[in-house]
Scaffold this motif. Structure first.
Motif, PDB file in Angstrom:
ATOM      1  N   ARG A  44       0.461  -1.521  -0.068  1.00  0.00           N
ATOM      2  CA  ARG A  44      -0.170  -0.401   0.059  1.00  0.00           C
ATOM      3  C   ARG A  44       0.174   1.134   0.246  1.00  0.00           C
ATOM      4  O   ARG A  44       2.137   0.961   0.345  1.00  0.00           O
ATOM      5  CB  ARG A  44      -0.673   0.302   0.821  1.00  0.00           C
ATOM      6  N   ILE A  47       0.441   6.361   4.237  1.00  0.00           N
ATOM      7  CA  ILE A  47      -0.411   7.827   4.580  1.00  0.00           C
ATOM      8  C   ILE A  47       1.074   8.552   6.162  1.00  0.00           C
ATOM      9  O   ILE A  47       1.114   8.480   6.757  1.00  0.00           O
ATOM     10  CB  ILE A  47      -1.269   7.268   5.302  1.00  0.00           C
ATOM     11  N   LYS A 122      -6.988   6.430  -3.852  1.00  0.00           N
ATOM     12  CA  LYS A 122      -6.884   5.696  -2.174  1.00  0.00           C
ATOM     13  C   LYS A 122      -7.569   6.181  -0.941  1.00  0.00           C
ATOM     14  O   LYS A 122      -8.116   5.871  -0.487  1.00  0.00           O
ATOM     15  CB  LYS A 122      -5.288   5.828  -2.800  1.00  0.00           C
ATOM     16  N   ALA A 123      -7.033   7.937  -0.966  1.00  0.00           N
ATOM     17  CA  ALA A 123      -8.066   8.916   0.002  1.00  0.00           C
ATOM     18  C   ALA A 123      -8.730   9.018   0.270  1.00  0.00           C
ATOM     19  O   ALA A 123      -9.745   8.698   1.161  1.00  0.00           O
ATOM     20  CB  ALA A 123      -7.298  10.114  -0.579  1.00  0.00           C
ATOM     21  N   ASN A 125     -11.771   6.748  -0.844  1.00  0.00           N
ATOM     22  CA  ASN A 125     -11.712   5.404  -0.717  1.00  0.00           C
ATOM     23  C   ASN A 125     -10.810   5.350   1.092  1.00  0.00           C
ATOM     24  O   ASN A 125     -12.034   4.956   2.123  1.00  0.00           O
ATOM     25  CB  ASN A 125     -10.656   4.131  -0.858  1.00  0.00           C
ATOM     26  N   TYR A 126      -9.968   5.569   1.640  1.00  0.00           N
ATOM     27  CA  TYR A 126     -10.057   6.131   2.734  1.00  0.00           C
ATOM     28  C   TYR A 126     -10.839   6.585   3.470  1.00  0.00           C
ATOM     29  O   TYR A 126     -11.569   5.813   4.963  1.00  0.00           O
ATOM     30  CB  TYR A 126      -8.899   6.638   3.237  1.00  0.00           C
ATOM     31  N   HIS A 127     -11.499   7.225   3.754  1.00  0.00           N
ATOM     32  CA  HIS A 127     -12.798   8.580   3.453  1.00  0.00           C
ATOM     33  C   HIS A 127     -13.899   7.659   3.228  1.00  0.00           C
ATOM     34  O   HIS A 127     -15.266   8.599   3.757  1.00  0.00           O
ATOM     35  CB  HIS A 127     -12.481   9.813   3.986  1.00  0.00           C
ATOM     36  N   GLY A 142     -11.000  12.852  -0.103  1.00  0.00           N
ATOM     37  CA  GLY A 142     -10.177  12.505  -0.864  1.00  0.00           C
ATOM     38  C   GLY A 142      -9.400  14.004  -1.584  1.00  0.00           C
ATOM     39  O   GLY A 142      -8.623  13.368  -1.267  1.00  0.00           O
ATOM     40  N   SER A 145      -8.301  15.874   1.268  1.00  0.00           N
ATOM     41  CA  SER A 145      -6.988  14.985   2.084  1.00  0.00           C
ATOM     42  C   SER A 145      -5.967  15.307   0.901  1.00  0.00           C
ATOM     43  O   SER A 145      -4.972  15.790   1.275  1.00  0.00           O
ATOM     44  CB  SER A 145      -7.080  13.412   2.172  1.00  0.00           C
TER      45      SER A 145
END
Length: 228
Positions: A44, A47, A122-123, A125-127, A142, A145
């Motif tokens: 991955r 962060i 990616k950000a 999907n993280y949120h 995202g 971010s």
């Protein structure tokens, strides 16, 4: 590490994302030495905290150690490009609207638009809070971010601009952007009245160029082999 009178430079090659993130979050690195972290993990992306010191550089991939160490030695021996000279003092005296534009231009000199978009996916999907994963789409959180990552504390000062520009390009009103919409948003963030070419602004751009040049010296992917 930060309590010694010696000038310490760190070259760290690590494939463990959690370990890198832990040290960046909890270790106070010295201001008069280079901290060069080469992340080689494949599972991955990292962060990262938003306020990394200007003398801390992150890279993906392995370094050319001979070149990296030679550059460090040369910098310290000649006094040219010393890590403590990579300060953000000039930037902090620049109006935030102009400063944010310059920082985003700097980001585009380091990353491609595709890389920034992939990072934002990616950000997003993280949120995304357990909802269906986004594919080739980014959402508002995202994008915010990514702006925090690129602008640091300035992202809070231009939050209204981020929101308004997102709404301009979000034609469907679903708080999602595809690759084209994301690039349009980025262009809106960089766009606006021409930057004043005063002596102070020239100094700011020179400082950003110095940091970019310094990064290029240690970037393994941009170093040609001796056979080339």
């Amino acid at each position: 590490y930060s309590r010694t009178s010696r000038r310490l430079n760190l070259v760290w090659i690590c494939r463990d994302a959690g370990l890198v993130e832990h040290f960046l979050q909890n270790v106070e690195f010295s201001s008069d030495g280079y901290t060069l972290i080469y992340y080689t993990g494949k599972e991955r992306g990292l962060i990262l905290r938003d306020d990394l010191p200007p003398n801390v550089f992150m890279f993906n991939g392995r370094p050319n150690l001979e070149r990296t160490i030679s550059v460090i030695i040369s910098s310290i021996a000649t006094g040219e490009g010393l890590p403590e000279e990579l300060s953000g003092k000039l930037l902090t005296r620049t109006p935030v609207e102009i400063r944010s534009r310059l920082l985003l231009e700097k980001a585009l000199s380091i990353y491609t638009m595709d890389q920034l978009f992939d990072y934002t996916v990616k950000a997003s999907n993280y949120h995304n809070e357990g909802l269906e994963p986004l594919i080739d789409l980014v959402n508002y959180r995202g994008v915010v971010s990514t702006m925090k990552h690129l602008l640091g504390e300035d992202s809070e000062l231009v939050s209204d601009k981020i929101t308004s520009n997102f709404e301009i390009v979000d034609l469907d009103g679903d708080c999602r952007l595809d690759r084209e919409g994301f690039e349009s948003f980025f262009n809106h963030m960089i766009g606006g009245p021409d930057v004043d070419q005063s002596s102070s602004m020239v100094n700011v751009k020179r400082e950003l160029q110095r940091m970019s040049t310094c990064r290029d010296m240690f970037q393994s992917g941009r170093i040609k082999s001796q056979s080339e």
